[in-house]
Design a protein around this motif. Sequence first.
Motif, PDB file in Angstrom:
ATOM      1  N   LYS A  90       0.839  -1.207   0.000  1.00 34.60           N
ATOM      2  CA  LYS A  90       0.000   0.000   0.000  1.00 34.60           C
ATOM      3  C   LYS A  90       0.869   1.251   0.000  1.00 34.60           C
ATOM      4  O   LYS A  90       0.591   2.214  -0.734  1.00 34.60           O
ATOM      5  N   CYS A  91       1.927   1.242   0.803  1.00 33.19           N
ATOM      6  CA  CYS A  91       2.819   2.406   0.874  1.00 33.19           C
ATOM      7  C   CYS A  91       3.511   2.645  -0.468  1.00 33.19           C
ATOM      8  O   CYS A  91       3.624   3.786  -0.937  1.00 33.19           O
ATOM      9  N   ILE A  92       3.920   1.579  -1.097  1.00 37.96           N
ATOM     10  CA  ILE A  92       4.566   1.708  -2.419  1.00 37.96           C
ATOM     11  C   ILE A  92       3.574   2.239  -3.422  1.00 37.96           C
ATOM     12  O   ILE A  92       3.911   3.100  -4.250  1.00 37.96           O
ATOM     13  N   ALA A  93       2.358   1.747  -3.376  1.00 36.10           N
ATOM     14  CA  ALA A  93       1.318   2.205  -4.301  1.00 36.10           C
ATOM     15  C   ALA A  93       1.048   3.700  -4.100  1.00 36.10           C
ATOM     16  O   ALA A  93       0.882   4.445  -5.072  1.00 36.10           O
ATOM     17  N   LEU A  94       1.010   4.153  -2.853  1.00 34.73           N
ATOM     18  CA  LEU A  94       0.780   5.572  -2.566  1.00 34.73           C
ATOM     19  C   LEU A  94       1.938   6.417  -3.059  1.00 34.73           C
ATOM     20  O   LEU A  94       1.734   7.550  -3.531  1.00 34.73           O
ATOM     21  N   MET A  95       3.149   5.913  -2.976  1.00 37.75           N
ATOM     22  CA  MET A  95       4.319   6.669  -3.442  1.00 37.75           C
ATOM     23  C   MET A  95       4.337   6.789  -4.959  1.00 37.75           C
ATOM     24  O   MET A  95       4.819   7.787  -5.502  1.00 37.75           O
ATOM     25  N   ASN A  96       3.763   5.794  -5.648  1.00 43.97           N
ATOM     26  CA  ASN A  96       3.751   5.806  -7.122  1.00 43.97           C
ATOM     27  C   ASN A  96       2.689   6.740  -7.668  1.00 43.97           C
ATOM     28  O   ASN A  96       2.753   7.116  -8.821  1.00 43.97           O
ATOM     29  N   ASP A  97       1.716   7.089  -6.859  1.00 40.50           N
ATOM     30  CA  ASP A  97       0.620   7.976  -7.359  1.00 40.50           C
ATOM     31  C   ASP A  97       1.051   9.402  -7.494  1.00 40.50           C
ATOM     32  O   ASP A  97       1.877  10.016  -7.135  1.00 40.50           O
TER      33      ASP A  97
END
Length: 97
Positions: A90-97
């Motif tokens: 989830k944290c990685i996904a948020l950083m990619n947005d």
Amino acid sequence: MTEDQKRQLGLFETRLHRLIYMCEELKKKNANLSDTLAVEKLKNETLKVEVENLKKDYSNLKIATVISLKSEDVKDSKQRLNKLVREIDKCIALMND
């Protein structure tokens, strides 16, 4: 025998006695070093045996720990690990947005 020959003979005897003394001192030193080496070798062997025993104890302890884990503990640990992985995703996904 001439005076010069007597002097040379005396000098030779003095040097010979000094050489014999030095040889005896070196023999004593060598004997002491040999004794010290034997003691240190014995200590080394003792420590090697102790290390091997500690390695065996550690291995046995690891095995006992694994065996003592209940299946519930393993299942709980897997669930916690999966939860952490999801949070990281989830944290990685948020950083990619």
